[in-house]
Structures are given as C-alpha cells and as structure tokens.
Design an enzyme around this catalytic site. Sequence first.
Site, mmCIF file in Angstrom:
data_model
loop_
_atom_site.group_PDB
_atom_site.id
_atom_site.type_symbol
_atom_site.label_atom_id
_atom_site.label_comp_id
_atom_site.label_asym_id
_atom_site.label_seq_id
_atom_site.Cartn_x
_atom_site.Cartn_y
_atom_site.Cartn_z
ATOM 1 N N GLU A 230 31.390 7.817 5.099
ATOM 2 C CA GLU A 230 31.847 7.474 6.396
ATOM 3 C C GLU A 230 30.972 7.996 7.282
ATOM 4 O O GLU A 230 30.777 9.097 7.564
ATOM 5 C CB GLU A 230 33.375 8.352 6.633
ATOM 6 C CG GLU A 230 34.120 7.890 5.865
ATOM 7 C CD GLU A 230 35.487 8.826 6.239
ATOM 8 O OE1 GLU A 230 35.564 9.736 7.076
ATOM 9 O OE2 GLU A 230 36.542 9.002 5.348
ATOM 10 N N ARG B 105 32.487 16.513 2.665
ATOM 11 C CA ARG B 105 32.452 16.337 4.196
ATOM 12 C C ARG B 105 31.041 16.872 4.688
ATOM 13 O O ARG B 105 30.728 16.547 5.931
ATOM 14 C CB ARG B 105 33.583 16.981 4.887
ATOM 15 C CG ARG B 105 35.039 16.489 4.380
ATOM 16 C CD ARG B 105 36.220 17.030 4.809
ATOM 17 N NE ARG B 105 36.140 16.834 6.410
ATOM 18 C CZ ARG B 105 36.548 16.008 6.942
ATOM 19 N NH1 ARG B 105 36.948 15.066 6.752
ATOM 20 N NH2 ARG B 105 36.510 16.163 8.535
ATOM 21 N N GLU C 25 32.717 5.116 14.398
ATOM 22 C CA GLU C 25 32.639 5.214 12.897
ATOM 23 C C GLU C 25 33.287 3.810 12.547
ATOM 24 O O GLU C 25 34.305 3.415 12.886
ATOM 25 C CB GLU C 25 33.663 6.333 12.282
ATOM 26 C CG GLU C 25 33.870 6.250 10.907
ATOM 27 C CD GLU C 25 34.507 7.260 10.396
ATOM 28 O OE1 GLU C 25 35.585 7.049 9.432
ATOM 29 O OE2 GLU C 25 34.411 8.459 10.902
ATOM 30 N N ASP D 272 0.931 -1.255 0.006
ATOM 31 C CA ASP D 272 -0.208 -0.174 0.225
ATOM 32 C C ASP D 272 0.999 1.184 -0.055
ATOM 33 O O ASP D 272 1.293 1.759 1.159
ATOM 34 C CB ASP D 272 -0.737 -0.150 1.206
ATOM 35 C CG ASP D 272 -1.749 1.360 1.409
ATOM 36 O OD1 ASP D 272 -1.820 1.895 0.503
ATOM 37 O OD2 ASP D 272 -2.280 1.608 2.363
ATOM 38 N N GLU E 73 29.165 8.237 10.582
ATOM 39 C CA GLU E 73 29.452 8.359 11.853
ATOM 40 C C GLU E 73 28.061 8.245 12.678
ATOM 41 O O GLU E 73 27.109 8.275 12.285
ATOM 42 C CB GLU E 73 30.141 9.757 12.385
ATOM 43 C CG GLU E 73 31.395 9.923 11.882
ATOM 44 C CD GLU E 73 31.736 11.248 11.736
ATOM 45 O OE1 GLU E 73 33.170 11.495 11.755
ATOM 46 O OE2 GLU E 73 31.235 12.381 12.011
ATOM 47 N N GLU F 236 36.503 14.192 -1.511
ATOM 48 C CA GLU F 236 35.712 13.784 -0.301
ATOM 49 C C GLU F 236 34.768 15.015 0.156
ATOM 50 O O GLU F 236 35.407 16.114 0.469
ATOM 51 C CB GLU F 236 36.533 13.469 1.060
ATOM 52 C CG GLU F 236 35.731 13.146 2.266
ATOM 53 C CD GLU F 236 36.694 13.209 3.453
ATOM 54 O OE1 GLU F 236 36.276 12.840 4.472
ATOM 55 O OE2 GLU F 236 37.971 13.725 3.242
ATOM 56 N N GLU G 53 35.328 8.041 17.672
ATOM 57 C CA GLU G 53 35.119 9.183 17.145
ATOM 58 C C GLU G 53 35.378 10.196 18.230
ATOM 59 O O GLU G 53 35.622 9.990 19.406
ATOM 60 C CB GLU G 53 33.927 9.373 16.322
ATOM 61 C CG GLU G 53 34.558 9.351 14.632
ATOM 62 C CD GLU G 53 35.300 10.327 14.348
ATOM 63 O OE1 GLU G 53 35.743 11.427 14.973
ATOM 64 O OE2 GLU G 53 36.026 10.143 13.076
ATOM 65 N N ARG H 234 40.537 19.394 6.633
ATOM 66 C CA ARG H 234 39.292 19.073 7.185
ATOM 67 C C ARG H 234 38.562 20.126 7.624
ATOM 68 O O ARG H 234 37.366 20.090 8.027
ATOM 69 C CB ARG H 234 39.361 18.023 8.460
ATOM 70 C CG ARG H 234 39.947 16.614 8.152
ATOM 71 C CD ARG H 234 40.335 15.759 9.280
ATOM 72 N NE ARG H 234 40.325 14.536 8.846
ATOM 73 C CZ ARG H 234 41.440 13.948 8.270
ATOM 74 N NH1 ARG H 234 42.358 14.678 8.007
ATOM 75 N NH2 ARG H 234 41.584 12.563 7.811
#
Length: 474
Positions: free
Chosen positions: A129, A361, A220, A51, A131, A359, A212, A340
Amino acid sequence: MSVNRVLELMKEKAIEFVDFRFVDLSGRAHHISLPATEVEAETFVNGVAFDGSSIPGFRGIEESDMVMMPDTNSCYVDPFTSHATLIIMCNIHTPDGERYDRDPRSIAEKAEQFLQTAGVGTAAYFAPESEFFIFDDVRYETSMNSSSFFVDSEEAAWNTNRKEEGGNLGFKIPTKGGYVPVAPVDTQQDLRSEICRLLQDAGLRVERHHHEVATAGQGEINFRFDTLRKTADNLLTYKYIVHNTARQFGKVATFMPKPLFGDNGSGMHVHQSIFDGDTPLFYEKGGYANLSEMALHYIGGILHHAPALLAITNPSTNSFKRLVPGYEAPVNLVFSKGNRSAAIRIPVAAVTPKGCRIEFRTPDSTANPYLAFAAMLMAGLDGIKRKLDPRALGYGPFDKNIYELSDAEKHEIRSVPGTMEEALAALEADHEFLLDGGVFSKDFINNYINFKRGEAKSVAIRIHPQEYSLYFDC
C-alpha cells in the site's frame, strides 16, 4: 510471453520504440530506447549494452560494460509518450553472461527460488500500500549559504486564508483530517481515477483508491497482490504512472515518507503470505487471528530482524522523520490483529482463508521493492526455520492502542531504530539470514551499507534551518 508474441504485439500496437529498463540500488528505473526497427529476436538473446559505471553503487569505470537482458513477461505500452513505446523490464548481466549479483531484480528472483528449495512453499505473495502526496508546487535548495524547501497544495490546511484570483473557495483539509472525504474537500478524485485507468491498461488489477489522512493531497491506490518479483515490477509501474499522471494534470507527486512537518507521513504497508500451490499456509482456523504456527514464526523472523530490515525497507534519512510516535507511525515492534499502532497488523475484516496474511506497516516507498520484499521474505523464512515464536520473544500479541500507554508500559516494547545510521549498524551486525541460499551476497551487503552511509553523511554534514532558530543568537 514468448519473444515471438512480443514482436507480434509490437506490430499490433504499431510500436515505434522499445524502452528497455533496469533498476538501480535505490529502486529508481533507468532506460535506453531502441527504434522498433532495430529490435529483433536476437535482441532478446544478446541484450542491450549500457554503462554500469554511470549508475551509483554499480561498477567501476574499468569494468563498466553491462548488459540488459529483456524479460518478455514484463511488457506494457507507455501511456505518456508521443511515439508509441513498449516498456520492457530487464535483468542485468555481465558481458560474460552471468547474472550481476548487485542487480536488485536478480536478488528478488533468487529469494523466490530459495523459498522453493527450502521446502516451505511454492510462492510468496506481496501487496504494498504505497501512499503518496500530490502537490501543486515544490521548491527546494541546499547550497553553501542557503537551505530551504517549500511545497504547496490547493487542499492544504495552511491555505484557508490565502488570497486567490477569483476568491478562495474554502473546503481545505485540516491537519490529519484527510481520510476519505468527498468532493469538494477531496479535489483529486479525477486524477486518482485516471491513474487507476492507466494502471489497468498497463496490466495491474486495481482494487480501490482514496484520499489519505494528511492534508495537502495525500492519496493511496491499492493494486492486487502478486508474486514477489512481479509485485516489485508492478510497484515500479505504479510509481511511474503516478508521477507522470500528476505531471499531466499540472501537479507533482512524491512518495517521500515525510515531506510535511506536523502531519502524517506516507508509508508502504506490505501485505504478505506464503502458499503451497493453491493452499494458503498462513491460515489455521481457531488460531490467534486464524494464523497458523508458520505465520507466527514468519512474524517472529520479521520482528526479530526488524532493526536490520529497516536499513532496506526504510532506506532514507527522511524515513526516520516519519517513524516517530504520534503520527500513526508503526514504530512499535509488536504484532496484533486489526491494530494500526503495531508494526505488524493482522487484517481480520472480511478475510477469507486465502486472504489470510500479515501486514508489515513500517516500510516506506523509498525502499527498492525488489530488495525490500526479498529481505522481508528472508527474515520470515529465517523465523520459520528457527521456529521463532513472537509470543515467547515478547512481541505480543498486543491488542491495545500503544500510543496511549504509560511511559512505563511503553518501555517494555521494543522500538524501531531512530536513525538511518542505527539501522545500517543493525544490518552490519545482523545480515546472515540474508545470505542463506546465496540470495544476498556479502559483497552486496557491504556495498549497500557503504552506499547508504554516503547518503546519510551527505545529510548529516549540512546545516539545517532549525539550527539557525536554535543557535544563531548564542
């Protein structure tokens, strides 16, 4: 895997039930289980009815009949059921046999097809990745006269003075002090290892796991990259196994981006690259971070469309509690190697040509992975098509700690939207790139925006406890 092989596997594993699953707009899985005796070759041809009107954001009650069509390449044995159960992911079809254009899995497959028809490459690879936090207790309430939440963890910084039966054994994790400590500070080694074992049994290739940065049980686990749709399938398997293993250990896992005030949140950094057969197209020796021009244009597409992308990659009001400066949150729309503090980081440590990748982030795990990966790919392909150079557009490279810049320097850097509503407005204004090749439809975008605006409104109209602190004595 052929249908015959699935039926053979059911006999080999003494399967009692087959669990047919599909995914909704929010990325949550739903299931219907059939006794194994009722599953035949025809089941894989005719599908399993359900449904659609009972699934938020799908169909009206007047057109509710829908069909799950099993994907035989997505099978694994459920490690948590008392009765041997085989899990199979499904695509969603209408009763007349058409692929349902609001099915997230269908959109992911169309994005993969568009990559090939565009002549850019043969496959896009993704590696998230994702977390999470593992708590010992969670309680929350929102009602007419009360609003509260409470979480607790034996590891938490706030429990250094808690009186416990048998004594407090100490070794708590300080705020922002949880990155890869050994036991007894890290209390969840065995739990994460058991998750890894079950992931491997389900067919995922696990690369590593660790504690982490945040206090209170943040962890992680990384699993091997794969193609777009397959990685999205794997992420659903990953979350299912994390949630249920934590429960077996008497704990509770959450992928909520910001469950704690004053410490790091949980992100879902997404590594991505494009190949032509066995040839990596993002690698060029001697370029910035050994990136090819194609890779730079891909970066340009993601950063250019980032405000709109966040409505899909960070699709919750809680997402924007994480995306604030000071908590390692990637709020700055720039790219950089090994940095980062940038929204896009280029990994440079121990990277081979085939491992050359970008990457992104900023995303988090409230995202529906089928939609998020497809949207990122479409943004990157638009950058390739339009040759969007992130250097010329002012997106870097920016090889500094952006968090330590002066206010004047930060003013020159474009930031992510500050709220879910801002991101949805950006998607409303900038979504043509998603429509290329019919990957996303206009109907899907409009429906998605309305669906998410409903969530945002449900939060905005409710009274927050902090408002009592600020205004009750006015």
